[in-house]
Design an enzyme around this catalytic site. Structure first.
Site, PDB file in Angstrom:
ATOM      1  N   HIS A  65     -46.148  20.751  50.482  1.00 55.62           N
ATOM      2  CA  HIS A  65     -45.559  21.664  49.515  1.00 55.62           C
ATOM      3  C   HIS A  65     -46.618  21.957  48.457  1.00 55.62           C
ATOM      4  O   HIS A  65     -47.534  21.162  48.228  1.00 55.62           O
ATOM      5  CB  HIS A  65     -44.339  21.031  48.850  1.00 55.62           C
ATOM      6  CG  HIS A  65     -43.154  20.910  49.750  1.00 55.62           C
ATOM      7  ND1 HIS A  65     -41.894  20.644  49.283  1.00 55.62           N
ATOM      8  CD2 HIS A  65     -43.041  21.013  51.099  1.00 55.62           C
ATOM      9  CE1 HIS A  65     -41.043  20.597  50.293  1.00 55.62           C
ATOM     10  NE2 HIS A  65     -41.719  20.814  51.410  1.00 55.62           N
ATOM     11  N   GLU A  92     -46.645  21.757  45.294  1.00 56.03           N
ATOM     12  CA  GLU A  92     -46.786  20.724  44.269  1.00 56.03           C
ATOM     13  C   GLU A  92     -47.616  19.545  44.769  1.00 56.03           C
ATOM     14  O   GLU A  92     -48.506  19.052  44.074  1.00 56.03           O
ATOM     15  CB  GLU A  92     -45.417  20.190  43.831  1.00 56.03           C
ATOM     16  CG  GLU A  92     -44.495  21.231  43.252  1.00 56.03           C
ATOM     17  CD  GLU A  92     -43.518  21.789  44.274  1.00 56.03           C
ATOM     18  OE1 GLU A  92     -43.954  22.231  45.373  1.00 56.03           O
ATOM     19  OE2 GLU A  92     -42.312  21.820  43.991  1.00 56.03           O
ATOM     20  N   CYS A 135     -38.443  19.991  44.759  1.00 57.96           N
ATOM     21  CA  CYS A 135     -37.475  19.279  45.595  1.00 57.96           C
ATOM     22  C   CYS A 135     -37.568  17.772  45.287  1.00 57.96           C
ATOM     23  O   CYS A 135     -38.405  17.331  44.497  1.00 57.96           O
ATOM     24  CB  CYS A 135     -37.750  19.551  47.071  1.00 57.96           C
ATOM     25  SG  CYS A 135     -39.276  18.786  47.687  1.00 57.96           S
ATOM     26  N   CYS A 140     -41.089  16.288  46.043  1.00 59.85           N
ATOM     27  CA  CYS A 140     -42.081  16.677  45.036  1.00 59.85           C
ATOM     28  C   CYS A 140     -41.790  16.010  43.697  1.00 59.85           C
ATOM     29  O   CYS A 140     -42.716  15.601  42.991  1.00 59.85           O
ATOM     30  CB  CYS A 140     -42.126  18.192  44.903  1.00 59.85           C
ATOM     31  SG  CYS A 140     -42.758  18.978  46.414  1.00 59.85           S
TER      32      CYS A 140
END
Length: 154
Positions: free
Chosen positions: A53, A55, A83, A86
């Protein structure tokens, strides 16, 4: 000093790059002392890595920059509410502040669905600000999925 909107616009540019790679358009920037030290976009498809992701990729880059797995006194800007995965990485990295654009009612972990980042039971507390350029951030996602569905239906 550059403000939250400036850095969110930078993250939006990275989200656009993700979309060009057919990745969900999410961008992230790690800032320290008003300087970008790491930037990333969603990459799970191209990297065959479900943890890639925006992040997490940005946090990994920032850790390499500092040569440390802790990132105190940093701000993470991301175009979509983090999420749970993360949010955990953010807490473990000791990021001081998270600023996100669009809220994520399905999987957001900064207050929408879960409130991992603000949970006072953690030994590290993260300042969290949501809704910065939310309309622009949300529109990127809507446009991406609209185009994806349109192509699928052809």
């Amino acid at each position: 000093m550059k403000g939250d909107e400036f850095w969110m616009r930078h993250a939006l540019m990275l989200a656009d790059y993700a979309a060009l790679q057919n990745e969900i358009p999410i961008g992230a920037v790690v800032v320290h002392n008003d300087q970008c030290i790491a930037e990333a976009w969603n990459q799970p498809i191209v990297s065959n890595d479900p943890s890639a992701h925006a992040e997490v990729v940005a946090i990994r880059q920032a850790a390499k920059y500092f040569q440390n797995y802790r990132l105190p006194d940093t701000t993470l800007y991301v175009t979509l509410e983090p999420c749970v995965m993360c949010a955990g990485a953010i807490i473990h990295a000791r990021i001081s502040r998270v600023v996100f654009g669009a809220y994520d009612a399905k999987t957001g972990a900064a207050g929408s669905r879960f409130d991992i980042l603000r949970d006072t039971r953690h030994n590290h507390h993260v300042e969290c600000v949501g809704g910065i350029l939310a309309v622009e951030c949300s529109q990127r996602l809507k446009d991406f999925f609209h185009e994806k569905r349109k192509r699928k239906n052809k």
